[in-house]
Design a protein around this motif. Structure first.
Motif, PDB file in Angstrom:
ATOM      1  N   ASN B  86      39.389 -67.452 -57.763  1.00 41.23           N
ATOM      2  CA  ASN B  86      39.466 -66.418 -58.809  1.00 41.23           C
ATOM      3  C   ASN B  86      39.206 -65.001 -58.311  1.00 41.23           C
ATOM      4  O   ASN B  86      38.831 -64.130 -59.083  1.00 41.23           O
ATOM      5  CB  ASN B  86      38.514 -66.736 -59.963  1.00 41.23           C
ATOM      6  CG  ASN B  86      38.940 -67.984 -60.699  1.00 41.23           C
ATOM      7  OD1 ASN B  86      40.144 -68.208 -60.895  1.00 41.23           O
ATOM      8  ND2 ASN B  86      37.983 -68.816 -61.058  1.00 41.23           N
ATOM      9  N   LYS B  87      39.386 -64.805 -57.012  1.00 42.96           N
ATOM     10  CA  LYS B  87      39.226 -63.467 -56.435  1.00 42.96           C
ATOM     11  C   LYS B  87      40.582 -62.981 -55.909  1.00 42.96           C
ATOM     12  O   LYS B  87      41.541 -63.737 -55.850  1.00 42.96           O
ATOM     13  CB  LYS B  87      38.205 -63.506 -55.289  1.00 42.96           C
ATOM     14  CG  LYS B  87      36.791 -63.947 -55.699  1.00 42.96           C
ATOM     15  CD  LYS B  87      36.017 -62.772 -56.243  1.00 42.96           C
ATOM     16  CE  LYS B  87      34.706 -63.165 -56.897  1.00 42.96           C
ATOM     17  NZ  LYS B  87      33.693 -63.653 -56.013  1.00 42.96           N
ATOM     18  N   SER B  88      40.611 -61.707 -55.494  1.00 37.54           N
ATOM     19  CA  SER B  88      41.833 -61.161 -54.889  1.00 37.54           C
ATOM     20  C   SER B  88      41.859 -61.493 -53.405  1.00 37.54           C
ATOM     21  O   SER B  88      40.880 -61.243 -52.700  1.00 37.54           O
ATOM     22  CB  SER B  88      41.849 -59.642 -55.036  1.00 37.54           C
ATOM     23  OG  SER B  88      42.222 -59.304 -56.330  1.00 37.54           O
ATOM     24  N   VAL B  89      42.987 -62.034 -52.987  1.00 40.33           N
ATOM     25  CA  VAL B  89      43.098 -62.500 -51.611  1.00 40.33           C
ATOM     26  C   VAL B  89      44.407 -61.986 -51.014  1.00 40.33           C
ATOM     27  O   VAL B  89      45.430 -61.956 -51.700  1.00 40.33           O
ATOM     28  CB  VAL B  89      43.058 -64.047 -51.584  1.00 40.33           C
ATOM     29  CG1 VAL B  89      43.361 -64.588 -50.195  1.00 40.33           C
ATOM     30  CG2 VAL B  89      41.696 -64.573 -52.056  1.00 40.33           C
ATOM     31  N   ALA B  90      44.357 -61.558 -49.758  1.00 42.74           N
ATOM     32  CA  ALA B  90      45.586 -61.177 -49.040  1.00 42.74           C
ATOM     33  C   ALA B  90      45.644 -61.981 -47.748  1.00 42.74           C
ATOM     34  O   ALA B  90      44.659 -62.032 -47.005  1.00 42.74           O
ATOM     35  CB  ALA B  90      45.589 -59.685 -48.730  1.00 42.74           C
ATOM     36  N   VAL B  91      46.783 -62.640 -47.521  1.00 37.89           N
ATOM     37  CA  VAL B  91      46.938 -63.449 -46.300  1.00 37.89           C
ATOM     38  C   VAL B  91      48.278 -63.125 -45.655  1.00 37.89           C
ATOM     39  O   VAL B  91      49.202 -62.701 -46.341  1.00 37.89           O
ATOM     40  CB  VAL B  91      46.845 -64.974 -46.594  1.00 37.89           C
ATOM     41  CG1 VAL B  91      45.581 -65.313 -47.362  1.00 37.89           C
ATOM     42  CG2 VAL B  91      48.069 -65.474 -47.345  1.00 37.89           C
ATOM     43  N   SER B  92      48.392 -63.326 -44.368  1.00 34.82           N
ATOM     44  CA  SER B  92      49.679 -63.068 -43.715  1.00 34.82           C
ATOM     45  C   SER B  92      50.684 -64.130 -44.165  1.00 34.82           C
ATOM     46  O   SER B  92      50.306 -65.254 -44.504  1.00 34.82           O
ATOM     47  CB  SER B  92      49.532 -63.075 -42.187  1.00 34.82           C
ATOM     48  OG  SER B  92      49.841 -64.346 -41.659  1.00 34.82           O
ATOM     49  N   ALA B  93      51.951 -63.744 -44.144  1.00 32.29           N
ATOM     50  CA  ALA B  93      53.010 -64.640 -44.623  1.00 32.29           C
ATOM     51  C   ALA B  93      53.214 -65.823 -43.697  1.00 32.29           C
ATOM     52  O   ALA B  93      53.852 -66.798 -44.070  1.00 32.29           O
ATOM     53  CB  ALA B  93      54.316 -63.863 -44.767  1.00 32.29           C
ATOM     54  N   ILE B  94      52.675 -65.737 -42.467  1.00 27.45           N
ATOM     55  CA  ILE B  94      52.936 -66.826 -41.515  1.00 27.45           C
ATOM     56  C   ILE B  94      51.678 -67.642 -41.223  1.00 27.45           C
ATOM     57  O   ILE B  94      51.571 -68.282 -40.184  1.00 27.45           O
ATOM     58  CB  ILE B  94      53.587 -66.315 -40.212  1.00 27.45           C
ATOM     59  CG1 ILE B  94      52.688 -65.310 -39.490  1.00 27.45           C
ATOM     60  CG2 ILE B  94      54.941 -65.704 -40.491  1.00 27.45           C
ATOM     61  CD1 ILE B  94      53.148 -65.014 -38.067  1.00 27.45           C
TER      62      ILE B  94
END
Lengths: 149, 403
Positions: B86-94
């Motif tokens: 339930n938090k904001s997360v950013a991950v690489s597409a690969i």
């Protein structure tokens, strides 16, 4: 068989044989084969595509003495996995010499049985050649009458 | 058999095999027991586990209390993403699917950070995203080395950009996002320090460095938030329930020690990289249609990924297998999911390149003769598959014989 052995190859021996020694394939450019009809199925985007090339002729049925059109010769090209290559090769053997009516009826299950079975997830995506064959027959019928032998 | 799939599972190190066998012998004689028991065989088991933990900590440049033993990289990755539910997360597409799928399942807002044609994170996109996003992400997850391409991700640059944009945004309530990195393909191949990389979380699994299967590490920087994935036991200070996998953990410790003592990353650089680079050169020469997917100047030293137009990867893989060479492919056919590799898709945006891709991954044991065999067999395999393929090559090969 008493106990099931782990196979080093994921497919049956028949699949392996057709994959390693494919029958009736068209080497290189499709111009290398004179054909009467061509059919296609699949898409490189999905990872599998098959082309079937038919040489169609007519003969007299020895029982009924009536003329019938049949697949005199068949070639194919396939882009795809081992099971796609093997199943197209198997189909070419099943279809060769059959009348168009008979050839149209060849099903995915028949190809699969001929190969001694395929893994479940392969059956749906790679046994497509019979659709290319139907497409070729349809294209031929739309084009007109067959050449005389 | 020539094994060129060490990025999937590396051959078990002899020293690990011996250590694990010894533990199994002791378990058979009940000389060691359940590490949670208070009697002597339990205490002995606990000691062995803590020794392994110290070895892992020394290898990663962390404190032993910051190391949690898990069942592998996938569990470690899942646990980090679960922590940011339930938090904001950013991950690489690969990222590996064990980051992507839990990120999709748990995150409230998920941003996929795109990569360039070599698979390296697009830093301009990242900077732009960080400047414009209404709320900073709570977690950023970027792997150090990608498992399919071997490409190295610019984690230090990402961290610098984060600090710069954070100052720029001048919002005192905004905190720097926590940073997780999947180190699975980098451990043992590069000199590594979680302190120098300034990571809050890191994951890897033992079997990629010659350790046992089914055991891995989650590094959690002291003081970082943490939510257990497995509940119902006091193990690992209640951070991960489940009976300790004693043979696995001991083997993992020995594998980390082996890398640390032998400085394996230096051997990879000195011995394996030249082999990998010459394999690339020879294959590109002999198969002019081949496409190089690995940036040889910015990658782990042991991975090489190539695409062979008009020749499908699973077919190449099986032909190579029947010639005694084991490799992996990004083809959909070879995967259970029937989807082409998301990594190849992210760099080429072209399913065909993914279907036609082959990954070679070398180990410290790979010999020049192994690669000679590949160079001798692969061109013919690709040529034959291209000849029966429905796909016409854009630049047809010259005829070998003229009539």
């Amino acid at each position: 068989m008493s106990n099931e052995k782990i196979k080093p190859f994921a497919y049956t021996e028949i699949v392996k044989d057709h994959f390693l020694n494919p029958r009736n394939f068209l080497m290189g450019d499709e111009k290398n084969f004179t054909y009467d009809a061509k059919g296609t199925v699949g898409n490189p985007v999905c990872g599998d595509q098959m082309n079937m090339y038919l040489k169609i002729s007519s003969r007299k049925n020895p029982e009924t003495n009536e003329s019938e059109t049949y697949i005199k010769d068949i070639k194919w090209k396939t882009y795809g996995c081992a099971s796609a290559i093997a199943s197209t090769s198997a189909l070419s053997e099943l279809a060769k010499g059959k009348t168009l009516e008979e050839a149209e009826k060849i099903s995915a299950k028949e190809i699969c049985d001929f190969l001694g079975g395929l893994p479940e997830h392969k059956f749906h995506c790679s046994v497509l050649g019979h659709e290319a064959l139907k497409d070729a027959i349809k294209n031929h019928q739309e084009k007109g009458s067959p050449k005389t032998p | 058999m020539i094994y060129l799939d060490s990025a999937a599972t590396a051959p078990l190190l002899p020293c690990v095999k011996n250590a694990v066998s010894e533990i199994l012998e002791k378990l058979a004689r009940a000389e060691v027991g359940n590490a949670s028991s208070l009697y002597s065989s339990g205490v002995y088991a606990k000691e062995l586990i803590e020794t392994a933990r110290e070895k892992v900590a020394r290898f990663l440049d962390a404190s032993p209390s910051e190391i949690i033993f898990t069942s592998g990289g996938s569990e470690s990755n899942n646990t980090v993403l679960k922590t940011f539910e339930n938090k904001s997360v950013a991950v690489s597409a690969i990222e590996h699917p064990s980051v992507l799928r839990p990120a999709e399942a748990y995150a409230k807002n998920l941003t996929l950070l795109p990569v360039d044609k070599t698979g390296r994170l697009d830093l301009n996109f990242l900077e732009n995203f960080l400047e414009k996003t209404p709320a900073f992400p709570n977690l950023i997850s970027v792997m150090l080395a990608n498992n399919e391409l071997g490409v190295l991700e610019p984690i230090t640059e990402v961290k610098k950009k984060l600090q710069r944009v954070l100052k720029l945004r001048k919002n005192p309530r905004e905190k720097c996002p926590k940073f997780h990195s999947d180190l699975t393909q980098a451990v043992g191949k590069l000199p590594l320090s979680v302190k120098q990389l300034d990571l809050d979380y890191a994951s890897f699994s033992a079997h990629k460095i010659g350790g046992p299967l089914g055991v891995g590490v989650l590094y959690i920087k002291s003081g970082s938030p943490y939510k257990p994935l497995l509940l119902g036991g006091e193990q690992e200070n209640s951070r991960r329930a489940g009976t300790y996998n004693l043979p696995g953990i001991v083997g993992l410790g020995v594998a980390c020690d082996y890398c640390f003592e032998n400085r394996t990353w230096e051997i990879y650089e000195k011995k394996v990289k030249p082999l990998r680079d010459s394999l690339a050169k020879s294959l590109l020469e002999k198969i002019p249609t081949a496409r190089l997917n690995t940036d040889l100047e910015n990658s782990v030293p042991n991975i090489l990924n190539l695409s062979f137009p008009a020749a499908e990867g699973e077919s190449i893989q099986l032909y190579l297998d029947l010639n005694g060479v084991q490799v992996s492919t990004g083809s959909a056919c070879a995967s259970g999911s029937l989807e082409p590799s998301h990594v190849l898709m992210a760099i080429h945006h072209d399913p065909e390149s993914a279907h036609n891709s082959i990954r070679f991954s070398l180990s410290l044991e790979t010999s020049p003769a192994d690669l000679e065999k590949v160079i001798a067999t692969l061109p013919k395999i690709v040529y034959n598959l291209q000849q029966i393929s429905t796909i016409k090559l854009k630049e047809p090969k010259k005829c070998l014989t003229k009539k």
